[in-house]
Write an enzyme that holds these catalytic residues in place. Structure first.
Site, PDB file in Angstrom:
ATOM      1  N   TRP A 102       0.885  -1.302   0.074  1.00  0.00           N
ATOM      2  CA  TRP A 102      -0.005  -0.080   0.173  1.00  0.00           C
ATOM      3  C   TRP A 102       0.913   1.352  -0.077  1.00  0.00           C
ATOM      4  O   TRP A 102       0.584   2.172  -0.453  1.00  0.00           O
ATOM      5  CB  TRP A 102      -0.961   0.038   1.256  1.00  0.00           C
ATOM      6  N   ASP A 172      -1.407   6.764   6.129  1.00  0.00           N
ATOM      7  CA  ASP A 172      -2.677   6.051   5.810  1.00  0.00           C
ATOM      8  C   ASP A 172      -2.872   5.033   6.957  1.00  0.00           C
ATOM      9  O   ASP A 172      -2.081   4.316   6.791  1.00  0.00           O
ATOM     10  CB  ASP A 172      -1.944   5.380   4.457  1.00  0.00           C
ATOM     11  N   LYS A 196     -12.247  -1.275   6.544  1.00  0.00           N
ATOM     12  CA  LYS A 196     -11.684  -2.192   7.331  1.00  0.00           C
ATOM     13  C   LYS A 196     -12.055  -2.030   8.908  1.00  0.00           C
ATOM     14  O   LYS A 196     -12.547  -2.960   9.387  1.00  0.00           O
ATOM     15  CB  LYS A 196     -10.243  -2.165   7.195  1.00  0.00           C
TER      16      LYS A 196
END
Ligand SMILES: *Cc1c(COP(=O)(O)O)cnc(C)c1O
Length: 361
Positions: A102, A172, A196
């Site tokens: 990511w 993030d 999530k």
């Protein structure tokens, strides 16, 4: 309904109490005779939900009045380019910590828009270990430092965050936001897709230090400007009303469960249960990353051979364990044990793994 244990990586499990509450209010929100999806985003009923969710985020993260909380769309992936569009001016440089898939994607997007520099990288360890961020060499004129707190695919998670001085730290937190207490004052911008730990897909939470908004150029499109969204309290255009409503319910559930302290204690117990089985299996199971880098949210592991792994995955599915196949880029197995995954489900998985080893070891 059959009993299932949900270990999906994203979208992930939601608290069953929250799903039930949403079901009860599905046709008529707060008794008004219409669904939250059917009323104006400028109605007092919706605005109350919207503002309350912002307030809960501020309280749970203990944010000072210097921060704005935004509800945006486009997922965390949109933040990968929205951050540089807002802050990476021509001739300036943004720093990236590269810890896995990511953070690599965030960097790749920023490179398209301006100058970047890798400040630390886990590449030489195949991203199985956190890069060293204790002594980052950050040039004063850097516009921001970007970091990914939890690498959802690899299964590594930062326990500490770097001191970046006057250089804004952007993070993030898509896969571990609200899973533990953090010192939010270290960050200038936090973003997280909701699916999530916070709710359904469709809304991205952005927490931004207000002083940063002054740096944003007017030349960028309104819809991509944090400043425009902040000025309109995230009602510049139609927000994803149902997702915001669900996030509101999840936040109240977190408060009820003891806030971030409560979440952290529970998440630690859940993770320890499963890592304990891996570490005491005599090599039958192996965690895929270095112990000190392990994530409390995404446990990546393998079994002793590909044949055994396939057999394990098949049996897990038959027994109602969902979502344990590793990411297509990583293979093996992954148990995502986000906030909403109950302790009992982790216990059931740990017990199953012990039993499977007995039968196949
Ligand atoms: C899932 C995830 C993303 C991507 O989120 P989208 O909302 O699908 O764009 C980005 N970063 C991290 C850490 C993630 O876990």
């Amino acid at each position: 309904m059959t009993c299932t244990y949900n270990f999906n990586a994203g979208p992930g499990a939601l608290p069953s109490e929250v799903l039930q509450e949403a079901q009860e209010e599905f046709l008529s929100i707060h008794g008004i005779g219409a669904s939250v999806m059917e009323i104006s985003h400028r109605s007092k009923q919706y605005e109350a939900i919207h503002n309350e969710a912002q307030q809960l985020i501020k309280e749970l993260l203990n944010l000072s009045s210097e921060y704005d909380v935004l509800f945006l769309q486009g997922g965390a992936s949109t933040q990968f380019f929205m951050v540089p569009i807002n802050f990476l001016a021509e001739g300036k440089t943004a720093g990236y910590v590269h810890s896995g898939t990511w953070s690599g994607k965030a960097w790749k997007e920023a490179k398209k828009l301006g100058k970047t520099m890798i400040l630390a990288s886990g590449e030489k360890n195949q991203f199985k270990q956190l890069p060293d961020i204790d002594s980052l060499n950050i040039p004063k004129e850097m516009v921001y430092v970007h970091l990914t707190s939890n690498e959802t695919i690899g299964g590594i998670q930062f326990k500490n965050f770097p001191d970046t001085g006057d250089v804004p730290l952007v993070v993030d937190m898509s896969s571990d936001i609200m899973s533990r207490p953090i010192d939010a004052s270290k960050f200038s911008l936090i973003y997280a897709g909701a699916q999530k730990n916070l709710g359904p897909a469709g809304v991205t939470i952005v927490i931004v230090r207000r002083s940063l908004l002054e740096l944003i150029p007017d030349s960028i499109p309104d819809i991509l400007s944090y400043g425009v969204h902040a000025k309109h309290n995230s009602l510049f255009n139609t927000p994803p009303v149902f997702s915001v409503y669900m996030v509101n319910l999840v936040l109240k559930w977190i408060v009820k469960k003891g806030g971030l302290q409560g979440m952290a204690a529970l998440n630690r117990q859940k993770a320890e249960l499963i890592y304990h089985v891996l570490d005491n299996s005599g090599g039958f199971y192996q965690g895929l990353v270095h112990k000190e880098s392990r994530s409390m949210m995404n446990i990546t592991f393998g079994a002793c051979s590909p044949e055994i792994e396939n057999k394990l995955l098949k049996e897990l599915e038959q027994e109602g364990f969902m979502g344990l196949k590793g990411h297509r880029d990583a293979g093996h197995l992954r148990a995502s044990i986000y906030n909403a995954v109950p302790y009992e489900h982790c216990k059931a998985l740990a017990d199953f793994l012990v039993d499977f080893k007995k039968r196949n070891g």
